[in-house]
Design a protein around this motif. Structure first.
Motif, PDB file in Angstrom:
ATOM      1  N   UNK A   1      -0.109  78.342  94.074  1.00 15.33           N
ATOM      2  CA  UNK A   1      -1.350  78.870  94.887  1.00 15.33           C
ATOM      3  C   UNK A   1      -1.996  77.838  95.348  1.00 15.33           C
ATOM      4  N   UNK A   2      -2.420  77.637  96.845  1.00 15.07           N
ATOM      5  CA  UNK A   2      -3.133  76.789  97.626  1.00 15.07           C
ATOM      6  C   UNK A   2      -4.513  77.553  97.840  1.00 15.07           C
ATOM      7  N   UNK A   3      -5.505  76.549  98.004  1.00 13.45           N
ATOM      8  CA  UNK A   3      -6.672  76.979  98.412  1.00 13.45           C
ATOM      9  C   UNK A   3      -6.699  76.780 100.068  1.00 13.45           C
ATOM     10  N   UNK A   4      -7.011  77.956 100.827  1.00 16.74           N
ATOM     11  CA  UNK A   4      -7.169  77.425 102.176  1.00 16.74           C
ATOM     12  C   UNK A   4      -8.501  77.822 102.673  1.00 16.74           C
ATOM     13  N   UNK A   5      -8.630  77.374 103.940  1.00 12.62           N
ATOM     14  CA  UNK A   5     -10.048  77.832 104.627  1.00 12.62           C
ATOM     15  C   UNK A   5      -9.722  78.040 106.176  1.00 12.62           C
TER      16      UNK A   5
ATOM     17  N   UNK B   1      -7.055  82.430  98.683  1.00  8.85           N
ATOM     18  CA  UNK B   1      -5.973  81.846  98.137  1.00  8.85           C
ATOM     19  C   UNK B   1      -4.713  81.978  98.708  1.00  8.85           C
ATOM     20  N   UNK B   2      -3.637  81.062  99.276  1.00  7.82           N
ATOM     21  CA  UNK B   2      -2.353  81.639  99.701  1.00  7.82           C
ATOM     22  C   UNK B   2      -1.375  81.570  98.517  1.00  7.82           C
ATOM     23  N   UNK B   3      -0.911  82.618  98.022  1.00  8.29           N
ATOM     24  CA  UNK B   3      -0.166  82.856  96.883  1.00  8.29           C
ATOM     25  C   UNK B   3       1.153  82.978  97.270  1.00  8.29           C
ATOM     26  N   UNK B   4       2.119  82.142  96.534  1.00  7.12           N
ATOM     27  CA  UNK B   4       3.517  82.158  96.736  1.00  7.12           C
ATOM     28  C   UNK B   4       3.918  82.716  95.508  1.00  7.12           C
TER      29      UNK B   4
END
Length: 153
Positions: free
Chosen positions: A2-6, A18-21
């Protein structure tokens, strides 16, 4: 992962999401997004960008949400169920609150809940919008509108 994106907004602020893989049960990769509704003043994607003071609380909240989602994803990935908190009965919990600090309004609410529920046990986790609407309708029949509003706060 999970990465935080803007995402930039027209106002000049940035929306966080949240960009969830993750992998499905048939081992296929999936991707989903969860917009958090939290806005910050800068894009903090790079670790080199220093978090501004006015965004520090929001970024702490974003990281806490990301960490919780990551934990949930890891539990599911390894076949574990999240440990559940013990379920409390609604009336027991409210009466316990009443013993800690007396509140007349809470005492009256408990009396009406006893009348409404009868002998049924009702867990806090079962309190949903339909229960609240039904209880509010019940209260409207037995007390005034202002009292109902006070109890439902």
């Amino acid at each position: 992962m999970i990465k935080v994106r803007f995402k930039p907004l027209k106002s000049g602020m940035f929306s966080t999401y949240l960009d969830i893989y993750y992998k499905t049960s048939d081992n296929k990769s999936k991707r989903s997004y969860e917009f958090l509704g939290i806005h910050v003043h800068k894009d903090y994607s790079s670790s080199r960008v220093r978090i501004m003071d006015k965004d520090s609380e929001n970024m702490k909240l974003v990281q806490a949400i990301r960490n919780k989602r990551e934990t949930d994803l890891n539990f599911a990935k390894h076949g574990y169920e999240k440990p559940n908190r013990p379920s409390l009965e609604l009336l027991d919990y409210l009466e316990e609150c009443l013993t800690k600090k007396f509140n007349y309004k809470l005492e009256c609410l408990i009396i009406h809940l006893h009348k409404y529920l009868g002998k049924k046990s009702f867990l806090i986790s079962e309190v949903k919008e339909d229960f609240l609407n039904a209880f509010q309708n019940y209260l409207m029949l037995v007390v005034s509108q202002n009292t109902t509003h006070a109890y439902m706060l």
